[in-house]
Motif scaffolding. Structure first.
Motif, mmCIF file in Angstrom:
data_model
loop_
_atom_site.group_PDB
_atom_site.id
_atom_site.type_symbol
_atom_site.label_atom_id
_atom_site.label_comp_id
_atom_site.label_asym_id
_atom_site.label_seq_id
_atom_site.Cartn_x
_atom_site.Cartn_y
_atom_site.Cartn_z
ATOM 1 N N VAL A 1 0.870 -1.166 0.000
ATOM 2 C CA VAL A 1 0.000 0.000 0.000
ATOM 3 C C VAL A 1 0.909 1.219 0.000
ATOM 4 O O VAL A 1 1.924 1.248 0.702
ATOM 5 N N VAL B 1 -6.528 3.475 0.396
ATOM 6 C CA VAL B 1 -6.268 2.037 0.263
ATOM 7 C C VAL B 1 -7.348 1.389 -0.601
ATOM 8 O O VAL B 1 -7.042 0.585 -1.484
ATOM 9 N N GLN C 1 -6.610 2.204 -4.136
ATOM 10 C CA GLN C 1 -5.446 1.493 -4.653
ATOM 11 C C GLN C 1 -5.764 0.024 -4.901
ATOM 12 O O GLN C 1 -5.340 -0.545 -5.900
ATOM 13 N N LEU C 2 -6.520 -0.600 -4.003
ATOM 14 C CA LEU C 2 -6.903 -1.997 -4.204
ATOM 15 C C LEU C 2 -7.623 -2.165 -5.540
ATOM 16 O O LEU C 2 -7.306 -3.059 -6.325
ATOM 17 N N TRP D 1 -0.875 -8.113 0.654
ATOM 18 C CA TRP D 1 -0.727 -6.659 0.673
ATOM 19 C C TRP D 1 0.076 -6.301 1.917
ATOM 20 O O TRP D 1 -0.198 -6.816 2.995
ATOM 21 N N LEU E 1 1.405 -3.150 4.441
ATOM 22 C CA LEU E 1 1.217 -1.754 4.824
ATOM 23 C C LEU E 1 2.574 -1.104 5.012
ATOM 24 O O LEU E 1 3.517 -1.740 5.476
ATOM 25 N N GLN F 1 -6.292 1.463 7.663
ATOM 26 C CA GLN F 1 -5.836 0.751 6.474
ATOM 27 C C GLN F 1 -6.037 -0.756 6.649
ATOM 28 O O GLN F 1 -6.475 -1.446 5.728
ATOM 29 N N LEU G 1 -8.108 -3.718 4.395
ATOM 30 C CA LEU G 1 -7.527 -4.956 3.890
ATOM 31 C C LEU G 1 -8.304 -6.173 4.399
ATOM 32 O O LEU G 1 -8.519 -7.130 3.646
#
Length: 102
Positions: free
Chosen positions: A43, A61, A64-65, A80, A82, A94, A98
């Motif tokens: 991330v 986040v 971005q995912l 992923w 962090l 964050q 996830l």
């Protein structure tokens, strides 16, 4: 080309950063079965954005995912990671994103 050569040599774990590395992995994935690779990415770091709130960090986040999945053409990324931040509230926000993305 490097990813394809790595797979041909028996390597199946690809660790990449968002951006140009991710784009190269995306090109390689078009010619490989998805289960040929264990995909790991990070991330983007919130460390230099001192005005970032936990809600903003969570939203970044989420975006971005979706961006990474779309560009890679996959349903999931296997791991992923962090990035560091001195703000525990940001890391927790964050992390919740996830967890929900599983």
């Amino acid at each position: 080309r490097a990813v394809k050569l790595a797979v041909d040599a028996g390597i199946s774990h690809v660790d990449f950063h968002p951006g140009i590395e991710r784009d190269g992995v995306a090109r390689a994935l078009k010619s490989l079965p998805r289960d040929a690779l264990f995909l790991t990415t990070k991330v983007r770091s919130p460390q230099n954005n001192l005005a970032l709130t936990p809600a903003d960090a969570a939203d970044l986040v989420k975006r971005q995912l979706e961006e990474d999945r779309k560009i890679l053409g996959v349903e999931k990324v296997d791991m992923w990671m962090l990035r560091e931040t001195p703000n525990c509230d940001i890391i927790q926000a964050q992390w919740r994103v996830l967890e929900d993305a599983q």
